[in-house]
Design an enzyme around this catalytic site. Structure first.
Site, PDB file in Angstrom:
ATOM      1  N   THR A 241       0.839  -1.201   0.000  1.00 36.74           N
ATOM      2  CA  THR A 241       0.000   0.000   0.000  1.00 36.74           C
ATOM      3  C   THR A 241       0.875   1.254   0.000  1.00 36.74           C
ATOM      4  O   THR A 241       2.021   1.217   0.469  1.00 36.74           O
ATOM      5  CB  THR A 241      -0.900   0.011   1.257  1.00 36.74           C
ATOM      6  OG1 THR A 241      -1.499   1.302   1.396  1.00 36.74           O
ATOM      7  CG2 THR A 241      -0.120  -0.286   2.533  1.00 36.74           C
ATOM      8  N   ASP A 242       0.320   2.362  -0.480  1.00 38.58           N
ATOM      9  CA  ASP A 242       1.073   3.625  -0.431  1.00 38.58           C
ATOM     10  C   ASP A 242       1.270   4.095   1.009  1.00 38.58           C
ATOM     11  O   ASP A 242       2.125   4.941   1.284  1.00 38.58           O
ATOM     12  CB  ASP A 242       0.385   4.722  -1.264  1.00 38.58           C
ATOM     13  CG  ASP A 242      -0.997   5.109  -0.765  1.00 38.58           C
ATOM     14  OD1 ASP A 242      -1.539   4.442   0.136  1.00 38.58           O
ATOM     15  OD2 ASP A 242      -1.553   6.104  -1.296  1.00 38.58           O
ATOM     16  N   GLU A 243       0.494   3.530   1.949  1.00 34.21           N
ATOM     17  CA  GLU A 243       0.608   3.977   3.345  1.00 34.21           C
ATOM     18  C   GLU A 243       1.954   3.610   3.967  1.00 34.21           C
ATOM     19  O   GLU A 243       2.300   4.121   5.024  1.00 34.21           O
ATOM     20  CB  GLU A 243      -0.539   3.418   4.190  1.00 34.21           C
ATOM     21  CG  GLU A 243      -1.883   3.951   3.741  1.00 34.21           C
ATOM     22  CD  GLU A 243      -2.984   3.848   4.790  1.00 34.21           C
ATOM     23  OE1 GLU A 243      -2.676   3.666   5.978  1.00 34.21           O
ATOM     24  OE2 GLU A 243      -4.155   3.969   4.394  1.00 34.21           O
TER      25      GLU A 243
ATOM     26  N   TYR B 232      -1.637  -0.256  11.223  1.00 34.12           N
ATOM     27  CA  TYR B 232      -1.933  -0.952   9.959  1.00 34.12           C
ATOM     28  C   TYR B 232      -0.779  -0.777   8.979  1.00 34.12           C
ATOM     29  O   TYR B 232      -0.261  -1.754   8.409  1.00 34.12           O
ATOM     30  CB  TYR B 232      -3.239  -0.422   9.337  1.00 34.12           C
ATOM     31  CG  TYR B 232      -3.337  -0.707   7.845  1.00 34.12           C
ATOM     32  CD1 TYR B 232      -3.562  -2.001   7.385  1.00 34.12           C
ATOM     33  CD2 TYR B 232      -3.170   0.319   6.900  1.00 34.12           C
ATOM     34  CE1 TYR B 232      -3.615  -2.272   6.014  1.00 34.12           C
ATOM     35  CE2 TYR B 232      -3.236   0.053   5.540  1.00 34.12           C
ATOM     36  CZ  TYR B 232      -3.451  -1.245   5.093  1.00 34.12           C
ATOM     37  OH  TYR B 232      -3.506  -1.512   3.749  1.00 34.12           O
TER      38      TYR B 232
ATOM     39  N   LYS C 288       1.811  -3.541   7.263  1.00 35.56           N
ATOM     40  CA  LYS C 288       1.966  -3.743   5.811  1.00 35.56           C
ATOM     41  C   LYS C 288       3.421  -3.498   5.404  1.00 35.56           C
ATOM     42  O   LYS C 288       3.961  -4.188   4.534  1.00 35.56           O
ATOM     43  CB  LYS C 288       1.036  -2.802   5.034  1.00 35.56           C
ATOM     44  CG  LYS C 288      -0.426  -3.155   5.115  1.00 35.56           C
ATOM     45  CD  LYS C 288      -0.778  -4.491   4.467  1.00 35.56           C
ATOM     46  CE  LYS C 288      -0.592  -4.499   2.963  1.00 35.56           C
ATOM     47  NZ  LYS C 288      -1.072  -5.794   2.384  1.00 35.56           N
TER      48      LYS C 288
END
Ligand code: NAD
Ligand code: DAU
Length: 350
Positions: free
Chosen positions: A133-135, A161, A165
């Site tokens: 994810t870009d997060e 979260y 990831k």
């Protein structure tokens, strides 16, 4: 990198939002491919979403957990590609309790990697795509619109979260480097589309409005997200799986940035609702300010760019899907979700 074709894809998390769309995308666009969908059916997994495919010989559902090593060993040996999407995916839940996030997103990813590694030592080489994810990049400031996440932006996750990831992402890199696993990674921005669990902002707001409720906007609504249609994401994941260079991560984005306040106004417009439907609620803890993606590498190297994400059409058709699929989200918005909603927003989900 020449295009690779696969015969049998193992997808993890295929009963979730992106997984359901990915299964349908592969069935439609890769007629020669078989797909096994392994999913634990947690609160966000919904077997009903793919019930119509049960009679299709090319599709198989296996109810199980990525943390079950023996199960993963067996499934990996049957397939020549693994697309790993299974995860705990909601930031707010990770703020309430990080444990399931570490267990599935870190421990589960490691278990799957060990299964792929074991198969490789036995001469069975499966290519794996980790859907990150870009997060993992953390946040960008609001006053620097020139800044974008690039693949070489340092990994600096903010929420539990995102940290879980990022740990999975780094483990994949380590298994490629140390054991020579054939591994590609994707880092995508916020998805929208059909079958999204209504804890996420777009389906939450749309279904609340259908029910005549207000929409809970966090903080001042200035936080910015980049929105990509889920089918564009599915196509990009398949592109990276088939054409990506081993050991490399690819950003995926929609070039479609909106503040949450702008997004809310767009949704109100689609639904014919007014400003009085906005309920300002306390901000998310550690709320990332802005995500924005430089997706030029996947375009340059693999020839992918989004074709389904332009607003207002893509948002309108998404809203229409929730209007037309009342029974799907009403079932999902019951049970465990009611308790969660009350804890989050201080009132019952209707
Ligand atoms: P989702 O929560 O809708 O679906 C997750 C699925 O994983 C569910 O079907 C669930 O049952 C399954 N699952 C959870 N734990 C499992 C376990 N231990 N074993 C087997 N299955 C398990 O999530 P989503 O929005 O579809 O996201 C899918 C993936 O894409 C995630 O890895 C997420 O980090 C990533 N991602 C999501 C977005 C987005 O905007 N939604 C953007 C970028 C990346
Ligand atoms: O960027 C990719 C990520 O996008 C994925 O990795 C995650 O799995 C996915 O959940 C999503 O994370 P976000 O936290 O950005 O999505 P969410 O829909 O939860 O929130 C989007 C924005 O809307 C965020 O700035 C918080 C805000 N929000 C959210 C909810 C649920 C509200 O203002 N009110 C709400 O009730």
């Amino acid at each position: 990198m020449p295009e690779r074709s696969f015969q049998h894809i193992l997808l993890t998390g295929g009963c979730g939002f992106i997984g359901t769309n990915f299964v349908r995308f592969v069935m439609e666009h890769r007629p020669g491919v078989r797909l096994t969908n392994l999913d634990a059916l947690t609160y966000s997994g919904n077997g009903e979403s793919l019930r119509d495919l049960e009679e299709d010989d090319r599709y198989r559902f296996v109810h199980g957990d990525i943390r079950d090593r023996a199960l993963m060993d067996g499934l990996v040996r049957e397939c020549d590609a693994v697309v790993h999407m299974a995860a705990e995916s909601h930031v707010d839940r990770s703020i309430q309790d990080a444990s399931p996030f570490i267990s599935t997103n870190v421990g589960g990813t490691q278990t799957l990697l060990d299964a792929v590694r074991q198969a490789k030592t036995e001469g069975h080489d499966a290519r794996m795509c980790y859907v990150s994810t870009d997060e993992v990049y953390g946040q960008l400031p609001l006053d620097r619109p020139d800044l974008l996440f690039r693949e070489d932006t340092p990994i600096a996750p903010s929420s539990p979260y995102a940290a879980s990831k990022a740990a999975g992402d780094l483990l994949c890199g380590a298994y490629h480097h140390t054991f020579g696993l054939d591994l590609v990674t994707t880092r995508c921005s916020n998805n929208f589309g059909a079958y999204q669990f209504p804890e996420k902002v777009i389906p939450l707001f749309v279904t609340n409005l259908i029910e005549g409720e207000q929409v809970p906007l966090y903080g001042d609504g200035r936080n910015v997200r980049d929105w990509l249609h889920v089918l564009d994401h599915c196509e990009a994941v398949l592109t990276v799986l088939e054409r990506g260079t081993s050991g490399v991560a690819y950003n995926i984005g929609g070039n479609n940035e909106r503040s949450n306040l702008e997004l809310t106004h767009e949704i109100l417009r689609c639904m014919g609702a007014g400003e009085e439907k906005i309920r300002n609620v306390p901000d998310r803890l550690g709320h990332d300010l802005r995500y924005a993606i430089d997706a030029s590498k996947i375009k340059r190297e693999l020839g992918w760019s989004p074709t389904r994400s332009a607003w207002p059409e893509a948002l309108d058709s998404t809203v229409a899907w929730y209007r037309d699929n009342d029974s799907w989200w009403r079932r999902v918005k019951s049970g465990e979700y009611r308790e969660y909603y009350q804890k989050m927003y201080g009132e019952p989900a209707s």
